[in-house]
Design a protein around this motif. Structure first.
Motif, PDB file in Angstrom:
ATOM      1  N   GLN A   1       5.352  24.207  -5.132  1.00  0.00           N
ATOM      2  CA  GLN A   1       3.952  23.879  -4.850  1.00  0.00           C
ATOM      3  C   GLN A   1       3.501  22.688  -5.694  1.00  0.00           C
ATOM      4  O   GLN A   1       2.830  21.769  -5.203  1.00  0.00           O
ATOM      5  N   LEU A   2       3.898  22.680  -6.953  1.00  0.00           N
ATOM      6  CA  LEU A   2       3.554  21.566  -7.842  1.00  0.00           C
ATOM      7  C   LEU A   2       4.209  20.271  -7.366  1.00  0.00           C
ATOM      8  O   LEU A   2       3.614  19.192  -7.435  1.00  0.00           O
ATOM      9  N   TRP A   3       5.438  20.402  -6.893  1.00  0.00           N
ATOM     10  CA  TRP A   3       6.180  19.231  -6.405  1.00  0.00           C
ATOM     11  C   TRP A   3       5.416  18.539  -5.283  1.00  0.00           C
ATOM     12  O   TRP A   3       5.151  17.342  -5.336  1.00  0.00           O
ATOM     13  N   TRP A   4       5.047  19.302  -4.259  1.00  0.00           N
ATOM     14  CA  TRP A   4       4.401  18.685  -3.097  1.00  0.00           C
ATOM     15  C   TRP A   4       3.047  18.078  -3.444  1.00  0.00           C
ATOM     16  O   TRP A   4       2.677  17.022  -2.930  1.00  0.00           O
ATOM     17  N   GLN A   5       2.306  18.730  -4.329  1.00  0.00           N
ATOM     18  CA  GLN A   5       1.001  18.190  -4.727  1.00  0.00           C
ATOM     19  C   GLN A   5       1.152  16.828  -5.393  1.00  0.00           C
ATOM     20  O   GLN A   5       0.443  15.870  -5.065  1.00  0.00           O
ATOM     21  N   ASN A   6       2.083  16.744  -6.322  1.00  0.00           N
ATOM     22  CA  ASN A   6       2.229  15.511  -7.098  1.00  0.00           C
ATOM     23  C   ASN A   6       2.937  14.403  -6.323  1.00  0.00           C
ATOM     24  O   ASN A   6       2.554  13.230  -6.426  1.00  0.00           O
TER      25      ASN A   6
ATOM     26  N   GLY B   1       2.765  14.121  -3.182  1.00  0.00           N
ATOM     27  CA  GLY B   1       1.733  13.698  -2.233  1.00  0.00           C
ATOM     28  C   GLY B   1       0.816  12.645  -2.834  1.00  0.00           C
ATOM     29  O   GLY B   1       0.419  11.685  -2.157  1.00  0.00           O
ATOM     30  N   ASP B   2       0.482  12.805  -4.117  1.00  0.00           N
ATOM     31  CA  ASP B   2      -0.356  11.814  -4.800  1.00  0.00           C
ATOM     32  C   ASP B   2       0.339  10.458  -4.866  1.00  0.00           C
ATOM     33  O   ASP B   2      -0.299   9.408  -4.735  1.00  0.00           O
TER      34      ASP B   2
ATOM     35  N   LEU C   1       3.789  15.913 -12.778  1.00  0.00           N
ATOM     36  CA  LEU C   1       4.625  16.996 -12.245  1.00  0.00           C
ATOM     37  C   LEU C   1       5.393  17.700 -13.354  1.00  0.00           C
ATOM     38  O   LEU C   1       5.378  18.936 -13.446  1.00  0.00           O
TER      39      LEU C   1
ATOM     40  N   GLU D   1       3.127  19.813 -15.605  1.00  0.00           N
ATOM     41  CA  GLU D   1       2.669  21.048 -14.958  1.00  0.00           C
ATOM     42  C   GLU D   1       3.805  22.060 -14.826  1.00  0.00           C
ATOM     43  O   GLU D   1       3.598  23.269 -14.972  1.00  0.00           O
TER      44      GLU D   1
END
Length: 280
Positions: free
Chosen positions: A192-197, A199-200, A215, A218
């Motif tokens: 989940q952290l991977w995709w959020q960061n 994505g940024d 990333l 976190e």
């Protein structure tokens, strides 16, 4: 352990930044405009539509969709117009480094599962990975479980219509692909952290370096919480000390420092010569 370079991790080292930078560059320059909004599942069948000249990352090209009769990428005799090739690599690759990724699963029966249910699950597992079932499953989905399936006469006969898939899986090259990370302390949270960061970084809200710095920080917070809770016992993460990044960059192996030249002279190799690396 650690995710950031300051703890010996490589999530935000120069090779990782290079990889994310290249991914963004290729996505923006060479992919169809709609690709940026696609999910993994949506992107997988697209190469089979016939508008993609080269797919750099095999994992996101669904082979089963690419061998469907009557599609633009297939000949009338059932052979593909396309070919699989050894995975390319970038400036930071070195001998012995993995060069691809594949999902590789295993069956986990929890100690807390009632015995009758665990027995039923075990029996189902035997069925799923049996020779007959795997051969049929592999025939349809073109993902393999058993070596016996890969080595079967059936796939020897079918190999000319699969563009190099069987030759690859029968070669030592498949060992250069890493399996899914079985040692990730909490895969759902980490992913989940991977995709959020990422994505940024993809959207331009952050530079690749900023996104990867965020990333790894976190991820380390998640691992620190797991360590403090003790929930994973002696197999849980034990966080390393934070030191100056240069300490790790000067040490052999990963993480790595930024190269002076991230764009060495490319090399063109004929396909026939390239696939000799798949010979046993």
């Amino acid at each position: 352990v650690g995710s950031c370079v300051t703890r010996g991790g490589a999530t935000n080292d120069a090779a990782a930044v290079y990889a994310v930078t290249k991914a963004i560059e290729w996505l923006q320059k060479y992919s169809p405009p709609e690709a940026q909004g696609m999910t993994f599942g949506e992107a997988g069948p697209v190469p089979a539509q016939g508008a993609i000249a080269q797919q750099m990352f095999w994992y996101t090209a669904f082979t089963a969709a690419s061998v469907e009769p009557g599609t633009p990428v297939m000949n009338e005799d059932g052979t593909p117009k396309w070919r699989m090739a050894p995975s390319p690599h970038g400036a930071y690759w070195s001998e012995g480094t993995k060069i691809g990724y594949q999902d590789a699963g295993s069956w986990t029966l929890l100690k807390s599962t009632p015995v009758d249910r665990a027995q039923a699950a075990w029996l189902y597992a035997q069925f799923v990975v049996s020779k007959t079932v795997d051969l049929k499953k592999s025939d349809v989905g073109l993902t393999f479980i058993r070596q016996s399936t890969i080595d079967s006469q059936h796939f020897t006969d079918r190999a000319p219509k699969l563009g190099g898939l069987i030759e690859f899986y029968r070669s030592p090259a498949r060992l250069q692909w890493s399996p899914t990370g079985t040692n990730i302390p909490d895969y759902p949270k980490m992913a989940q952290l991977w995709w959020q960061n990422i994505g940024d970084a993809m959207s331009g809200d952050k530079t690749p370096q900023e996104a990867l710095d965020s990333l790894c920080a976190e991820q380390e917070k998640v691992m620190e919480r797991i360590e403090k809770s003790g929930v994973q016992g002696d197999i849980g993460p034990k966080m390393g000390d934070v030191v100056d990044a240069q300490v790790w960059l000067d040490a052999p192996g990963s993480p790595v420092a930024k190269l002076e030249n991230e764009k060495p002279q490319g090399e063109t190799i004929s396909y026939d010569e390239l696939i000799k690396s798949w010979s046993k």
